[in-house]
Motif scaffolding. Structure first.
Motif, PDB file in Angstrom:
ATOM      1  N   GLU A 145       7.439  10.039  -4.676  1.00  0.00           N
ATOM      2  CA  GLU A 145       8.317  11.256  -4.999  1.00  0.00           C
ATOM      3  C   GLU A 145       9.798  11.107  -4.074  1.00  0.00           C
ATOM      4  O   GLU A 145      10.574  11.593  -4.647  1.00  0.00           O
ATOM      5  N   ASN A 146       9.594  10.412  -3.111  1.00  0.00           N
ATOM      6  CA  ASN A 146      10.921  10.317  -2.249  1.00  0.00           C
ATOM      7  C   ASN A 146      10.652   8.801  -1.566  1.00  0.00           C
ATOM      8  O   ASN A 146      10.208   8.520  -0.459  1.00  0.00           O
ATOM      9  N   PRO A 147      11.745   8.151  -2.400  1.00  0.00           N
ATOM     10  CA  PRO A 147      11.380   6.496  -1.973  1.00  0.00           C
ATOM     11  C   PRO A 147      11.909   6.413  -0.462  1.00  0.00           C
ATOM     12  O   PRO A 147      11.692   5.418   0.203  1.00  0.00           O
ATOM     13  N   ALA A 148      13.009   7.263   0.128  1.00  0.00           N
ATOM     14  CA  ALA A 148      13.226   7.236   1.573  1.00  0.00           C
ATOM     15  C   ALA A 148      11.864   7.231   2.564  1.00  0.00           C
ATOM     16  O   ALA A 148      11.847   6.778   3.579  1.00  0.00           O
ATOM     17  N   TYR A 149      10.806   7.804   1.935  1.00  0.00           N
ATOM     18  CA  TYR A 149       9.593   7.788   2.845  1.00  0.00           C
ATOM     19  C   TYR A 149       8.848   6.812   3.180  1.00  0.00           C
ATOM     20  O   TYR A 149       8.015   6.495   3.838  1.00  0.00           O
ATOM     21  N   LEU A 150       9.392   5.570   2.263  1.00  0.00           N
ATOM     22  CA  LEU A 150       8.669   4.379   2.375  1.00  0.00           C
ATOM     23  C   LEU A 150       8.599   3.795   4.041  1.00  0.00           C
ATOM     24  O   LEU A 150       7.520   3.479   4.246  1.00  0.00           O
ATOM     25  N   SER A 151       9.915   3.724   4.491  1.00  0.00           N
ATOM     26  CA  SER A 151       9.869   3.245   5.884  1.00  0.00           C
ATOM     27  C   SER A 151       9.047   4.207   7.030  1.00  0.00           C
ATOM     28  O   SER A 151       8.368   3.530   7.730  1.00  0.00           O
ATOM     29  N   VAL A 159       0.808  -1.294   0.026  1.00  0.00           N
ATOM     30  CA  VAL A 159       0.014  -0.167  -0.011  1.00  0.00           C
ATOM     31  C   VAL A 159       0.830   1.238  -0.034  1.00  0.00           C
ATOM     32  O   VAL A 159       0.665   2.163  -0.794  1.00  0.00           O
ATOM     33  N   PRO A 160       1.898   1.507   0.716  1.00  0.00           N
ATOM     34  CA  PRO A 160       2.676   2.426   0.891  1.00  0.00           C
ATOM     35  C   PRO A 160       3.300   3.038  -0.610  1.00  0.00           C
ATOM     36  O   PRO A 160       3.407   4.130  -0.849  1.00  0.00           O
ATOM     37  N   LEU A 161       3.621   1.882  -1.377  1.00  0.00           N
ATOM     38  CA  LEU A 161       4.137   2.189  -2.790  1.00  0.00           C
ATOM     39  C   LEU A 161       3.254   2.747  -3.398  1.00  0.00           C
ATOM     40  O   LEU A 161       3.731   3.532  -4.478  1.00  0.00           O
ATOM     41  N   ARG A 162       2.066   3.165  -3.100  1.00  0.00           N
ATOM     42  CA  ARG A 162       1.074   3.943  -4.106  1.00  0.00           C
ATOM     43  C   ARG A 162       0.811   5.509  -3.452  1.00  0.00           C
ATOM     44  O   ARG A 162       0.277   6.168  -4.183  1.00  0.00           O
ATOM     45  N   ASP A 163       1.480   5.328  -2.247  1.00  0.00           N
ATOM     46  CA  ASP A 163       1.525   6.849  -1.614  1.00  0.00           C
ATOM     47  C   ASP A 163       2.423   7.857  -2.542  1.00  0.00           C
ATOM     48  O   ASP A 163       3.530   7.680  -2.611  1.00  0.00           O
ATOM     49  N   MET A 164       1.881   9.259  -2.932  1.00  0.00           N
ATOM     50  CA  MET A 164       2.543  10.108  -3.288  1.00  0.00           C
ATOM     51  C   MET A 164       3.797  10.400  -2.871  1.00  0.00           C
ATOM     52  O   MET A 164       4.999  10.795  -3.527  1.00  0.00           O
ATOM     53  N   ARG A 165       3.855  10.693  -1.584  1.00  0.00           N
ATOM     54  CA  ARG A 165       5.233  10.920  -0.863  1.00  0.00           C
ATOM     55  C   ARG A 165       6.330   9.837  -0.953  1.00  0.00           C
ATOM     56  O   ARG A 165       7.498  10.254  -1.225  1.00  0.00           O
ATOM     57  N   VAL A 166       5.535   8.590  -0.948  1.00  0.00           N
ATOM     58  CA  VAL A 166       6.855   7.619  -1.120  1.00  0.00           C
ATOM     59  C   VAL A 166       7.247   7.560  -2.907  1.00  0.00           C
ATOM     60  O   VAL A 166       8.503   7.640  -3.063  1.00  0.00           O
TER      61      VAL A 166
END
Length: 162
Positions: free
Chosen positions: A85-91, A76-83
């Protein structure tokens, strides 16, 4: 056909048969240790943050609970726009999904995680890896001198250490 009560009572009063003599036989070898399948699956894990999350009122929250992640939690977080734009936001988003309790906060979400100290975030990332990798980061090795097998902890001696 039913048995009559006197017949059943007579069987109950009969003398027990003598036990056979016991010989000194070696004790049976202990069976294999219980497997993980025999134990109930643990899905929640308590932790204590090294520094603690400070909320808007100045209260420090250190004790929390993290649950095991599901495939959905990681997808689910992979669909988040913040993630995106910035993959470091995944965690940050992922930890916001799996931390179920932190101190007396009514709700833990990614906004709480993004306002944690960097040392607490690093601790939680390591803790997440340990919890979701069967609870440990141990490896089986063999001593090069005596050839005895043993285990080593790859992730530090305590949770959060590297």
């Amino acid at each position: 056909m039913r048995r009559s009560a006197p017949r059943a009572a007579a069987a109950a009063v009969a003398e027990p048969e003598p036990e056979p003599e016991q010989t000194a036989a070696p004790a049976p070898a202990p069976g294999p240790a219980p497997t993980a399948a025999a134990q109930p699956l643990r899905t929640e894990f308590e932790f204590e943050l090294p520094r603690g999350y400070v909320d808007d009122s100045g209260t420090v929250h250190r004790h929390g609970v993290m649950r095991l992640a599901t495939a959905r939690d990681e997808l689910v977080p992979l669909r988040d726009m913040r993630v995106q734009e910035n993959p470091a936001y995944l965690s940050v988003v992922l930890l916001g999904r799996v931390i179920t309790r932190l101190g007396t906060l009514p709700l833990v979400h990614d906004g709480v995680v993004e306002n944690m100290f960097a040392s607490d975030l690093a601790f939680l990332q390591d803790f997440y890896r340990q919890v979701n990798a069967e609870g440990h980061t141990r490896a089986a090795v063999t001593c090069p001198h005596c050839e005895e097998p043993f285990e080593v902890e790859l992730g530090g001696s305590r949770l959060g250490e590297s």
